[in-house]
Scaffold this active site. Structure first.
Site, short mmCIF file in Angstrom:
data_model
loop_
_atom_site.label_atom_id
_atom_site.label_comp_id
_atom_site.label_asym_id
_atom_site.label_seq_id
_atom_site.Cartn_x
_atom_site.Cartn_y
_atom_site.Cartn_z
N HIS A 13 26.07 28.76 37.17
CA HIS A 13 26.71 30.05 36.87
C HIS A 13 27.63 30.39 38.03
CE1 HIS A 13 24.14 32.34 39.73
NE2 HIS A 13 23.19 31.53 39.34
N ASN A 554 33.27 54.22 44.36
CA ASN A 554 33.94 52.93 44.14
C ASN A 554 33.07 52.06 43.26
OD1 ASN A 554 35.24 50.47 44.23
ND2 ASN A 554 34.81 50.07 46.37
N THR A 555 33.55 51.75 42.07
CA THR A 555 32.85 50.81 41.21
C THR A 555 33.86 49.77 40.73
OG1 THR A 555 31.36 50.60 39.30
CG2 THR A 555 33.23 52.09 39.05
#
Length: 611
Positions: A13, A554-555
């Protein structure tokens, strides 16, 4: 030109590619950002193309290719694990064996063939490194330390699940190791699975859920699932886990210990899930702290570097920092498998004599993790003009001031500036930002912007010079990988009902910055300097000048289930499909109210040429 090493991780992954020149990373990206497939495990063809283009080179110019783990050792572990759990593992064994026999065992050959398909140049030598060696190198070699203890904790590489290293100069020496199936990462993933989240991506949800519960199951975990020694070494009680025998993580053992079957994905959360999350988080913090203490004792170092998937557990990282076992802690921003591509390349570069040049300059060698693609104003303007949408073009200082003014009125902004971040965190280049003082901002962002679970906390970005005014954090945290308490001076007296449990606790406003204050008064802090990110620092500075507050929400610039945006195309699409009010791309500002009606049907990605 200098010695060039191309680092690769793939086939599990978060595949990624990294280009290193004379020991310095100059380009790095995860494949998911280009293919738009979250955690894409495929060979990182697009990421390789980007890295070569960013370096202004072709495959012909690359001196060596470094691969982040040893497929032969991994195959040996797979065979041994299945044999040790037979006959229960027969179904799983017959499912995975054909893949291993057809190509996975010859992963190096597959990498060579995939690279050859990208161009006509002869593929350079492929240098295979061990998984935890790659993690350790990614943690230490770009760190700001001449010497340090290095702790790597994850699910599993080939055999290692936890390793301790001693880094000096450009060399790493392994000090200790814990082997599969005894894995702190697998323990945490088992609870992720049992609580109804997806393994290898939902662990951060479990971490965010933990403060809503009480650790009532911690003793059960210690007594029946993991035996932890004083030095942090541990063993799992494999009778209560299923991951050795099949495709699931847990079964009857967990059901017996925790009063019933696993939560079905997307079903309502209950007090049991809150308490399970709190319990495994507490035990994880205990193990990591003991391991860190042992790292200090065995190496004598006063600095610590962290990598591996468990190093993304920023709550545990914060616990290590607050224990003051070390003078300073540095966490690799791409601590998971994507960062393995970086570590593998850095090892090969170091072995060829490449210096750690950043040490002479101060700071770390990660370029603030801003190693992905950037788009200049000409490219952005061409995209917007081709799309035929209205925008305003402003100077750098003007756009920061205008966006700060809009944020102060409660607007939510998509912020797309400069080079994309490498790693799972948005750090002010591909971010959605808001006013942390707004009591409704967390629920608005979760439900109307991110389309995700309401319990998920948001992180604050703060001017580095003001961090101690708002958070109990005595060191920098540039990569948003350390959780710290909100400072007492910012907290508010609350009259939380004694009966308030679970998600009801979301409604209580605990500080002057409620949108980034979790229910336990904690926050996952990012410190921002003018050197690390000039554009984002200008915005924070403007917001402070207007409001007196040097903090922003902040995302990451994405919605649930999608990777962070990479291109102007991705950013505009996310902007229009959510309730983001403004989009700031480079020096261009777009207001939602000015945009033409959005086409509800169809996927418009192929309609616009980005070149």
């Amino acid at each position: 030109m200098g010695k060039l090493v191309l680092g690769l991780s793939a086939y599990y992954h978060d595949s990624a590619a990294v280009l290193v020149r004379d020991g310095t990373p100059i380009a790095a990206a995860q494949e998911e950002r280009f293919t738009r497939k979250r955690h894409d495990p495929a060979f990182p063809a697009e990421a390789v193309r980007y890295c070569l283009a960013e370096g202004g080179v072709t495959l012909r110019d690359v001196d060596a290719v470094a691969y982040y783990e040893d497929p032969e050792l991994k195959f040996g572990r797979v065979l041994t694990s299945f044999a040790g759990s037979a006959p229960f593992s027969l179904e799983a064994f017959t499912r995975v064996l054909p893949e291993w026999m057809s190509w996975k065992r010859d992963t190096v050959g597959e990498v060579r063939r995939s690279l050859a398909a990208l161009g006509s140049a002869e593929v350079p030598e492929i240098n295979v490194r061990r998984h935890h060696e790659s993690h350790a190198a990614s943690a230490f070699l770009p760190s700001p330390y001449e010497s340090a203890a290095v702790l790597c904790i994850d699910g599993v590489g080939e055999w290692a699940t936890t390793t301790l290293w001693h880094g000096r100069g450009s060399e790493l020496r392994q000090v200790a190791e814990i082997r599969y199936p005894h894995s702190l990462g697998m323990l945490y993933s088992a609870f992720t699975y049992f609580c109804g989240f997806k393994v290898d991506s939902g662990e951060y949800k479990l971490m965010g859920l933990a403060p809503y519960g009480v650790p009532r199951y911690a003793d059960v975990i210690r007594q029946h699932l993991i035996d932890v020694k004083d030095d942090g070494s541990f063993r799992l009680n494999m009778r209560n886990f299923e991951f050795l025998r099949g495709r699931v993580m847990t079964g009857r053992g967990f059901e017996r210990l925790f009063g019933g079957p696993r939560r079905e994905p997307e079903s309502p959360l209950t007090e049991r899930e809150f308490d399970l999350a709190a319990s495994v988080q507490l035990v994880t913090e205990e193990v990591v702290t003991r391991l860190a203490r042992t790292a200090r004792e065995l190496t004598g170092e006063t600095n610590l570097c962290l990598a591996g998937g468990v190093a993304l557990n920023c709550v545990a990282n914060g616990k290590v920092v607050r224990e003051r076992l070390f003078d300073s802690v540095w966490v690799q921003p791409a601590a998971g498998d994507a960062g393995g591509a970086l570590g593998a390349a850095l090892i090969v570069a170091a072995e060829s004599g490449a210096p750690r040049a950043h040490l002479a300059e101060g700071g770390d060698g990660m370029s603030s993790a801003l190693l992905g693609p950037a788009f200049d104003d000409e490219e952005i303007a061409r995209f917007l003009d081709d799309l035929g949408v209205p925008y305003t073009r402003l100077a750098e200082d003007a756009i920061a001031k205008h966006v700060a003014e809009e944020l102060a009125t409660g607007k939510i902004v998509g912020w797309f500036q400069g080079r994309m971040e490498f790693g799972p965190r948005a750090l002010g280049a591909r971010s959605i930002i808001g006013d942390p003082r707004d009591v409704d901002m967390q629920s608005t962002m979760n439900l109307k912007i991110k389309f995700r679970e309401s319990f998920r906390p948001f992180a604050p970005s703060v001017l580095a010079e003001d961090v101690e005014e708002y958070f109990d954090l005595a060191q920098e945290s540039p990569y948003m990988l350390i959780v710290a308490p909100v400072a007492d001076r910012q907290r508010r007296e609350v009259s939380e009902s004694a009966t308030a449990t679970g998600l009801d606790r979301l409604k209580v406003h605990r500080s002057t910055i409620p949108a980034v204050t979790h229910v336990d008064h904690s926050a996952r802090v990012q410190t921002v300097t003018a050197r690390s990110n000039p554009a984002y620092h200008r915005l924070l500075t403007s917001f402070k000048q207007i409001t007196g507050c040097p903090v922003l929400v902040n995302t990451s610039f994405n919605v649930r289930g999608e990777p962070i945006v990479a291109t102007p195309h991705d950013a505009y699409q996310c902007f229009m499909r959510t309730n983001i009010d403004l989009l700031a791309m480079g020096n261009f500002l777009l207001h939602k109210a000015d945009q033409p009606a959005w086409r509800e049907q169809g996927d418009w990605r192929d309609e616009i040429a980005l070149d």
